[in-house]
Design an enzyme around this catalytic site. Structure first.
Site, mmCIF file in Angstrom:
data_model
loop_
_atom_site.group_PDB
_atom_site.id
_atom_site.type_symbol
_atom_site.label_atom_id
_atom_site.label_comp_id
_atom_site.label_asym_id
_atom_site.label_seq_id
_atom_site.Cartn_x
_atom_site.Cartn_y
_atom_site.Cartn_z
ATOM 1 N N SER A 148 -8.774 -19.190 -3.199
ATOM 2 C CA SER A 148 -9.111 -18.380 -4.364
ATOM 3 C C SER A 148 -9.538 -19.305 -5.484
ATOM 4 C CB SER A 148 -7.877 -17.581 -4.807
ATOM 5 O OG SER A 148 -8.060 -16.981 -6.075
ATOM 6 N N TYR A 161 0.817 -17.061 -8.187
ATOM 7 C CA TYR A 161 -0.346 -17.061 -7.297
ATOM 8 C C TYR A 161 -1.074 -18.401 -7.381
ATOM 9 C CZ TYR A 161 -4.412 -15.063 -4.871
ATOM 10 O OH TYR A 161 -5.424 -14.788 -3.977
#
Length: 263
Positions: A148, A161
């Site tokens: 990501s 995250y």
């Protein structure tokens, strides 16, 4: 001069074997569809058996219900798949991942961090370790891992995250260095804002909160956009290694700058 075959033709990868995790929805599902469209034999891995069976009926993929955080189960599945293909497979695509919560570091929940680390890092480790001998044995193996843009820069509300994806990125970069001598190419895809049916819903817990993430954003990425990039990366000739690819919608200039219209 020999003209190379088209690596994106419908039969270009007939006979090649791929395992794709996270295949029951979103980017994983779209990746299975697009890889099957270029001839790959695809083992579609995810926890939700019903969704996998629907995908198998639609695409001809092979459904493999599996929790990738269960090391013993992953090893058994890998052994079964590899034995069917004389000890060698071509490609592993690690799509499984996810986020939970948007708490600051000061209010972060340990259980959310554990969930994200287990799924994004340990799950990817389990899959990669289990299939790596077969990828080496193929002579031209590929490991592609979806991380990501959260692996590139921290942002407020993203610490858990960020931590998981930074770790997954670090593992991927180390793997590339370790496996080059085995002719295993290692690719990392780093998507930015992707509007899928479940990612933000699972992270935030409500449809209203999930919708606000994309409010006013003109043309966020779709699962199919990322899957197209994944499929391109594994379909190009093996001597080409796309070390990492960052893709975002034009409206997302950076993690901290998103253009929203009409709000």
């Amino acid at each position: 001069m020999t003209i190379p075959t088209n690596p994106f033709a419908s039969d270009a990868h007939t006979g090649k074997i791929a395992v794709v995790s996270g295949a029951s929805s979103g980017i994983g599902r779209a990746t299975v569809e697009q890889m099957r469209a270029t001839g790959w034999t695809v083992y579609a891995v995810a926890r939700r058996e019903g969704r996998l069976n629907e995908l198998a009926e639609q695409t001809g993929a092979i459904a493999i219900p599996l929790d990738i955080t269960n090391e013993d189960a992953v090893n058994k599945v890998a052994q079964n798949i590899v034995e069917q293909h004389s000890g060698a497979i071509s490609t592993l695509v690690n799509i499984s991942g996810g986020a939970r919560g948007v708490d600051s570091v000061g209010s972060g929940k340990s259980e959310d961090y554990r969930f994200m680390f287990e799924l994004n890092v340990v799950g990817t480790l389990n899959m990669t370790r289990a299939f790596l001998p077969a990828l080496r044995a193929s002579g031209e193996g590929t490991v592609l891992t979806l991380t990501s843009t959260a692996a590139e820069a921290g942002y407020e509300g993203g610490a858990g995250y960020n931590a998981a994806k930074f770790a997954e990125r670090g593992m991927t970069e180390a793997l590339r260095l370790e496996e080059a001598e085995n002719n295993v190419r290692v690719i990392e895809i780093r998507p930015g804002m992707v509007h899928t049916e479940e990612f933000s819903l699972n992270r935030l817990g409500s449809a209203d909160a999930a919708d606000k993430v994309y409010a006013g954003v003109e043309k966020p990425l779709l699962a199919e956009d990322v899957a197209q990039t994944v499929t391109f990366a594994v379909n190009v000739p093996h001597h080409i290694n796309l070390d990492h690819i960052t893709l975002r919608p034009v409206a997302q200039a950076a993690q901290y700058k998103v253009i929203r219209k009409g709000l």
